[in-house]
Design a protein around this motif. Structure first.
Motif, short mmCIF file in Angstrom:
data_model
loop_
_atom_site.label_atom_id
_atom_site.label_comp_id
_atom_site.label_asym_id
_atom_site.label_seq_id
_atom_site.Cartn_x
_atom_site.Cartn_y
_atom_site.Cartn_z
N UNK A 1 0.50 -19.46 -25.82
CA UNK A 1 -0.82 -19.73 -26.37
C UNK A 1 -1.18 -18.73 -27.46
N UNK A 2 -0.88 -17.43 -27.22
CA UNK A 2 -1.26 -16.42 -28.22
C UNK A 2 -0.47 -16.62 -29.51
N UNK B 1 -8.24 -14.98 -16.60
CA UNK B 1 -6.89 -14.57 -17.00
C UNK B 1 -5.79 -15.30 -16.24
N UNK C 1 -3.77 -16.74 -18.83
CA UNK C 1 -3.29 -15.86 -19.90
C UNK C 1 -2.06 -15.07 -19.46
N UNK D 1 -8.38 -22.82 -25.24
CA UNK D 1 -9.37 -21.74 -25.28
C UNK D 1 -10.54 -22.04 -24.34
N UNK E 1 -9.43 -21.31 -20.75
CA UNK E 1 -9.33 -19.89 -20.42
C UNK E 1 -10.71 -19.35 -20.05
N UNK E 2 -11.75 -19.83 -20.75
CA UNK E 2 -13.12 -19.38 -20.42
C UNK E 2 -13.43 -19.67 -18.96
#
Lengths: 325, 145
Positions: B96-97, B85, B88, B77, B80-81
């Motif tokens: 990951x999701x 994307x 993602x 997480x 990703x910040x």
């Protein structure tokens, strides 16, 4: 009239616990800090219940009192059905009122408690409020470990629990008056900009308070809003200036005062715990202000309604405090 | 203040997201993930003598495993910040999701929690992925014969 005056209601004492990120933030005078989000429990929900229980028990212990010395327990949190507070109330065998006003819960509990005491319905009231960053993330946003990029306007739910003791006998802080807010919605649908959602509610409550109490802004040494965040507080200033011709100068926002810039919390802190944490552990410890108007702001945000493309309503309750010692 | 007027005020004060920067970061990071994938494919082909198709299958398995592991270890997480994307969109995001939902809901029971929330975020990817594949196949049959 939305405003009520109180003659004999005092905050006797308070106790706060903070989460691992708040521990490193701008507030330093908390009573207890957690090293991690689990607080030695199996789930985050159980951790938050234990946080609430800890702050009540420790406050009672500090004054060598029993919960049976209190006539009522009033409180709320962010979880669905305010389950955290409900499950915590099982531990205390006294009358209980659960309340929900999102992040305005703290002021709502003060208003309800103060009214009960002022009307002689009870002598002592115990107030409780809490928020837990990961419980809020799970409920309102994405799973905890899911990394979704967030915009600069987003706020970061603070982790903490705060118990407050309200009494008839003179204490540290006098609750002088309060204004009950109206639900206001100005068409904002962005759940990542809750500061913008809540700012008009804060402005409306402030204006109502000043008009009904026949006061101007200079009456207060400080006006402290709940959790608009740094961006939301700028919106409030501009909104107050254009709509009500109020120039906010002696003004701070608890969300903006909580975290350090380096902590990557976007626009600032939020959550029901945010305002009492900053008020008790930063503002009051500075001993700079005597008359303080706190305006707790709550975005009445529901995931289902946002998904159905409805705009988010907001509420703000104001409480005027006078610091005595 | 009217709603439209207020929206303008909010827009004026809220800082605009730097979309161009986000797009470039996502492009580069997504590209970097793909590049690493290509190295792994080439490695598998030379070391184990796999065909390109077989190596691709193994690559997906490796990527899914690494993404799940990094999610559980609390890295993903935060990355990703920073990477936007770029992390993602590839297979990493799907893994990951699913992994993050599973972690969140495992305490709510195996059926009522983990099972029913497993595809909370990834469900849309599966559903609309299958539907678009179906439509594209029809288009191909019509055009390609």
């Amino acid at each position: 009239m939305a405003s009520i005056k109180f003659k004999n209601v005092y905050i006797k004492d308070y106790y706060s616990i903070v989460g691992p990120i708040e521990k490193e933030s701008q507030i330093k005078n908390y009573d207890l800090a957690m090293d991690d989000y689990y607080f030695k429990e199996k789930t985050f929900e159980l951790a938050e219940i234990k946080m609430q229980q800890t702050v009540i028990d420790n406050l009672l212990a500090r004054h060598k009192m029993q919960i049976s010395d209190f006539d009522i327990l009033i409180g709320g949190d962010l979880s669905n059905q305010i389950s955290i507070t409900n499950y915590n109330a099982v531990n205390y065998n006294i009358p209980f009122l659960g309340i929900y006003a999102a992040c305005a819960t703290f002021c709502e509990s003060l208003i309800v408690g103060a009214n009960l005491i002022e009307s002689n319905s009870c002598q002592k009231a115990m107030l409780i409020t809490s928020s837990h960053n990961l419980n809020a993330e799970k409920q309102f946003r994405y799973p905890v470990e899911y990394g979704a990029p967030k915009p600069h306007t987003a706020t970061f739910t603070s982790t903490g629990a705060i118990s407050t003791m309200l009494t008839k006998n003179q204490g540290k802080i006098k609750i002088e008056s309060a204004t009950i807010g109206r639900v206001i919605e100005l068409g904002i649908k962005d759940a990542n900009n809750l500061g913008a959602v809540m700012a008009p509610a804060a402005a409306a409550t402030l204006q109502t308070h000043l008009v009904e109490m026949k006061r101007d802004l200079n009456y207060y040494d400080l006006i402290l809003t709940g959790d608009l965040g740094c961006i939301g507080s700028n919106i409030l200033k501009e909104f107050c200036a254009t709509t009500y011709n109020l120039k906010l100068k002696k003004y701070l926002d608890a969300g903006c005062e909580l975290f350090l810039k380096s902590q990557d919390t976007f626009s600032g802190g939020s959550g029901p715990a945010c305002l009492p944490l900053v008020l008790y552990n930063k503002i009051l410890k500075q001993k700079k202000y005597r008359k303080i108007l706190i305006i707790a702001t709550g975005a009445l945000h529901s995931v289902a309604m946002v998904n159905q493309k409805q705009s988010i309503p907001a509420i703000a309750h104001a409480v005027s405090l006078e610091v005595l010692s | 203040m009217e709603k439209e007027e207020y929206k303008k005020l909010v827009k004026k004060i809220s800082p605009a997201e730097n979309k161009l920067k986000n797009i470039i970061v996502a492009f580069l990071m997504g590209g970097a993930v793909a590049l690493i994938g290509e190295f792994i494919v080439c490695g598998l082909m030379t070391i184990f003598g796999l065909s390109r198709v077989d190596a691709g299958g193994w690559l997906v398995l490796i990527v899914i495993f690494v993404a799940c592991l990094l999610t559980a270890l609390n890295f993903f997480d935060n990355w990703v910040m920073r990477c936007k994307c770029g992390l993602i969109i590839p297979t990493t995001g799907f893994a990951h999701s699913v992994a993050s939902s599973a972690l969140d809901y495992r305490n709510d029971g195996l059926i009522t929690g983990l099972g029913s929330n497993f595809f909370k975020l990834a469900g849309s990817v599966i559903l609309y992925g299958v539907i678009s594949a179906f439509i594209l196949v029809i288009v191909r049959v019509i055009i390609g014969g």
